[in-house]
Design a protein around this motif. Structure first.
Motif, PDB file in Angstrom:
ATOM      1  N   UNK A   1       0.838  -1.179   0.000  1.00  0.00           N
ATOM      2  CA  UNK A   1       0.000   0.000   0.000  1.00  0.00           C
ATOM      3  C   UNK A   1       0.886   1.246   0.000  1.00  0.00           C
ATOM      4  N   UNK A   2       0.736   2.081  -0.985  1.00  0.00           N
ATOM      5  CA  UNK A   2       1.499   3.327  -1.061  1.00  0.00           C
ATOM      6  C   UNK A   2       0.870   4.339  -0.102  1.00  0.00           C
ATOM      7  N   UNK A   3       1.681   4.854   0.812  1.00  0.00           N
ATOM      8  CA  UNK A   3       1.206   5.832   1.789  1.00  0.00           C
ATOM      9  C   UNK A   3       2.130   7.047   1.882  1.00  0.00           C
ATOM     10  N   UNK A   4       2.947   7.222   0.842  1.00  0.00           N
ATOM     11  CA  UNK A   4       3.830   8.374   0.756  1.00  0.00           C
ATOM     12  C   UNK A   4       3.930   8.845  -0.678  1.00  0.00           C
ATOM     13  N   UNK A   5       4.165  10.137  -0.849  1.00  0.00           N
ATOM     14  CA  UNK A   5       4.234  10.717  -2.188  1.00  0.00           C
ATOM     15  C   UNK A   5       5.595  11.372  -2.379  1.00  0.00           C
ATOM     16  N   UNK A   6       6.343  10.855  -3.343  1.00  0.00           N
ATOM     17  CA  UNK A   6       7.588  11.480  -3.779  1.00  0.00           C
ATOM     18  C   UNK A   6       7.232  12.383  -4.946  1.00  0.00           C
ATOM     19  N   UNK A   7       7.499  13.671  -4.836  1.00  0.00           N
ATOM     20  CA  UNK A   7       7.086  14.625  -5.860  1.00  0.00           C
ATOM     21  C   UNK A   7       8.113  14.800  -6.967  1.00  0.00           C
ATOM     22  N   UNK A   8       9.398  14.540  -6.670  1.00  0.00           N
ATOM     23  CA  UNK A   8      10.457  14.717  -7.646  1.00  0.00           C
ATOM     24  C   UNK A   8      11.577  13.762  -7.275  1.00  0.00           C
ATOM     25  N   UNK A   9      12.229  13.177  -8.257  1.00  0.00           N
ATOM     26  CA  UNK A   9      13.282  12.199  -7.962  1.00  0.00           C
ATOM     27  C   UNK A   9      14.451  12.790  -7.187  1.00  0.00           C
ATOM     28  N   UNK A  10      14.603  14.115  -7.192  1.00  0.00           N
ATOM     29  CA  UNK A  10      15.677  14.766  -6.435  1.00  0.00           C
ATOM     30  C   UNK A  10      15.325  14.964  -4.959  1.00  0.00           C
ATOM     31  N   UNK A  11      14.057  14.757  -4.591  1.00  0.00           N
ATOM     32  CA  UNK A  11      13.603  15.009  -3.217  1.00  0.00           C
ATOM     33  C   UNK A  11      14.276  14.069  -2.216  1.00  0.00           C
ATOM     34  N   UNK A  12      14.571  14.602  -1.024  1.00  0.00           N
ATOM     35  CA  UNK A  12      15.070  13.756   0.062  1.00  0.00           C
ATOM     36  C   UNK A  12      14.024  13.611   1.173  1.00  0.00           C
ATOM     37  N   UNK A  13      12.800  14.062   0.875  1.00  0.00           N
ATOM     38  CA  UNK A  13      11.659  13.874   1.773  1.00  0.00           C
ATOM     39  C   UNK A  13      10.461  13.378   0.961  1.00  0.00           C
ATOM     40  N   UNK A  56      23.241  18.126   8.978  1.00  0.00           N
ATOM     41  CA  UNK A  56      23.026  19.523   9.384  1.00  0.00           C
ATOM     42  C   UNK A  56      23.618  20.451   8.336  1.00  0.00           C
ATOM     43  N   UNK A  57      22.839  21.465   7.940  1.00  0.00           N
ATOM     44  CA  UNK A  57      23.278  22.453   6.965  1.00  0.00           C
ATOM     45  C   UNK A  57      22.952  22.093   5.525  1.00  0.00           C
ATOM     46  N   UNK A  58      22.572  20.846   5.280  1.00  0.00           N
ATOM     47  CA  UNK A  58      22.267  20.410   3.910  1.00  0.00           C
ATOM     48  C   UNK A  58      20.873  20.871   3.495  1.00  0.00           C
ATOM     49  N   UNK A  59      20.654  20.905   2.201  1.00  0.00           N
ATOM     50  CA  UNK A  59      19.350  21.267   1.658  1.00  0.00           C
ATOM     51  C   UNK A  59      18.311  20.211   1.997  1.00  0.00           C
ATOM     52  N   UNK A  60      17.112  20.659   2.383  1.00  0.00           N
ATOM     53  CA  UNK A  60      15.933  19.790   2.465  1.00  0.00           C
ATOM     54  C   UNK A  60      15.195  20.042   1.162  1.00  0.00           C
ATOM     55  N   UNK A  61      14.987  18.960   0.376  1.00  0.00           N
ATOM     56  CA  UNK A  61      14.489  19.107  -0.987  1.00  0.00           C
ATOM     57  C   UNK A  61      13.123  18.458  -1.147  1.00  0.00           C
ATOM     58  N   UNK A  62      12.166  19.241  -1.630  1.00  0.00           N
ATOM     59  CA  UNK A  62      10.817  18.794  -1.969  1.00  0.00           C
ATOM     60  C   UNK A  62      10.431  19.541  -3.242  1.00  0.00           C
ATOM     61  N   UNK A  63       9.672  18.913  -4.124  1.00  0.00           N
ATOM     62  CA  UNK A  63       9.323  19.495  -5.438  1.00  0.00           C
ATOM     63  C   UNK A  63      10.568  19.660  -6.312  1.00  0.00           C
ATOM     64  N   UNK A  64      11.677  19.010  -5.954  1.00  0.00           N
ATOM     65  CA  UNK A  64      12.927  19.191  -6.676  1.00  0.00           C
ATOM     66  C   UNK A  64      13.623  20.499  -6.342  1.00  0.00           C
ATOM     67  N   UNK A  65      13.128  21.195  -5.327  1.00  0.00           N
ATOM     68  CA  UNK A  65      13.659  22.500  -4.924  1.00  0.00           C
ATOM     69  C   UNK A  65      13.990  22.517  -3.436  1.00  0.00           C
ATOM     70  N   UNK A  66      14.950  23.331  -3.058  1.00  0.00           N
ATOM     71  CA  UNK A  66      15.270  23.485  -1.632  1.00  0.00           C
ATOM     72  C   UNK A  66      14.096  24.186  -0.949  1.00  0.00           C
ATOM     73  N   UNK A  67      13.594  23.585   0.119  1.00  0.00           N
ATOM     74  CA  UNK A  67      12.530  24.216   0.908  1.00  0.00           C
ATOM     75  C   UNK A  67      13.063  24.701   2.249  1.00  0.00           C
TER      76      UNK A  67
END
Length: 90
Positions: A1-13, A56-67
């Motif tokens: 069962x899929x219960x998570x959504x990856x929005x872009x392959x570059x995302x780390x969340x 620590x200090x690294x980009x958090x990436x969602x939508x393929x962009x740093x958030x």
């Protein structure tokens, strides 16, 4: 069962579609590959979970962009929210 959504392959969340109790697994689609990660703490519905370690200090990436930036080390499976993400790099 899929219960998570990856929005872009570059995302780390990944955004979870329902509350995920500590120890449960989040399944998400990465292109044609079904991936998973185990929650190390409870993740509230529609919140983010780290799908790999984010130092620590690294980009958090969602939508393929740093958030934001990791304000502390974030381990895979941890809840990603205001307690560990900052708008400014520290």
């Amino acid at each position: 069962m899929i219960n998570g959504i990856l929005l872009n392959e570059a995302d780390n969340v990944v955004t979870v579609t329902q509350e995920v109790p500590k120890g449960d697994t989040v399944f998400y689609q990465d292109g044609s590959i079904l991936r998973d990660t185990q929650a190390v703490e409870t993740i509230p519905e529609f919140h983010k979970i780290a799908v790999r370690n984010i130092p620590k200090g690294a980009d958090v990436v969602k939508y393929g962009e740093r958030i934001g930036y990791a304000s502390k080390d974030i381990v895979q499976g941890q809840h990603v929210h205001t307690q560990n993400v900052s708008e400014h790099q520290e």
